[in-house]
Design a protein around this motif. Structure first.
Motif: not given
Length: 288
Positions: A76-77, A84-87, A119-122
């Motif tokens: 994550r840059p 949520r919008r990008v990754l 945490h959100a990405v995981e």
């Protein structure tokens, strides 16, 4: 080594972590695609890798970046807080393209800190039943030679709100070796690895080791959270960046980052770099 297949896409390939990952993958004989933000930064890609434009904010370019790719190292840059919008859409596109492993650079203690973007990405990767591997590293030694370099070089101080908490710092070169290992050897999909160094230091100890390596005095200022936020604000940091930093150092003060382990040694076959070794190797970064 991995089974025969496609290339590995490394996002953030011109930064400290991405460069280390791309370099170790290339040394392992993998076909490596270095994701760069624009064509002008392609010259900064690691030798023996193919530079392709991967702009997180431009989905139109993602298919070309993912062409022929079957594994991805995702980070994550720092400037992207709305994952949520990008990754999330990038993850979706990678899965649709047949990527069979996504190694995500997460954060140590992320399981205790649901407010972090990591945490959100995981959580999303689990919800998608994606073939993930989570790398949860401790604080990078390179934070001291990049983000906090000017404070050390110009003021002779380390200015982070860690109090007396200890940290088992990680060298990004070790992280690159770990990422290459889990991307090229079987048995790592669905795993989460907490990566710490093999020694634990508080920032007073870090200051002493820097003093010994650099030949001038470095002290730990031990600022309060309020003083730290004021310094970041003065330096023009964005509000969402400041909030993430506050959350990260809250976890540090809980001593979540204090515990050393041998996971780097187990995954790479070599001991983790010590902070003294790092400071000596990178001393030019703080040269006055």
């Amino acid at each position: 080594m991995s089974a025969p297949g496609g290339a590995v896409l490394v996002t953030g390939s011109t930064g400290n972590v991405g460069r280390a990952v791309a370099r170790h993958l290339a040394l392992a004989g993998e076909t490596v695609v270095s994701g760069v933000r624009d064509e002008s930064s392609g010259g900064g890609a690691v030798r023996d890798t193919e530079a392709r434009v991967l702009d997180f904010e431009n989905p139109a370019g993602w298919p070309a970046a993912l062409a022929g790719v079957d594994r991805m190292f995702l980070l994550r840059p720092p400037q992207i807080s709305d994952v949520r919008r990008v990754l999330f859409p990038l993850i979706d596109r990678a899965l649709d393209a047949g990527v069979r492993q996504i190694v995500f650079l997460s954060l140590q203690g992320v399981q205790f800190n649901a407010a972090t973007p990591h945490h959100a990405v995981e959580k999303y990767l689990r919800e998608r039943s994606a073939p993930f591997t989570f790398l949860r590293p401790n604080f990078f030694m390179q934070n001291l030679s990049t983000t906090y370099r000017d404070d050390i070089r110009d003021r002779g101080e380390i200015f982070v709100p860690a109090a007396r908490a200890r940290t088992a710092f990680v060298d990004t070169d070790d992280l690159g070796a770990v990422a290459a290992a889990v991307l090229t050897r079987p048995g790592h999909v669905g795993k989460a690895y907490t990566l710490s160094g093999e020694q634990s230091l508080d920032y007073y100890g870090v200051a002493r080791q820097l003093t010994a390596a650099l030949g001038y005095e470095v002290r730990y200022a031990a600022p309060s959270v309020e003083e730290y936020v004021a310094r970041l604000t003065e330096q023009g940091a964005a509000a969402d960046y400041i909030e993430v930093q506050k959350m990260i150092y809250r976890v540090v003060r809980m001593n979540v980052s204090a515990f050393p382990n041998r996971t780097i040694r187990r995954l790479t076959g070599r001991p983790a770099t010590t902070f003294a070794q790092f400071a000596e190797r990178e001393r030019a970064a703080w040269a006055r």
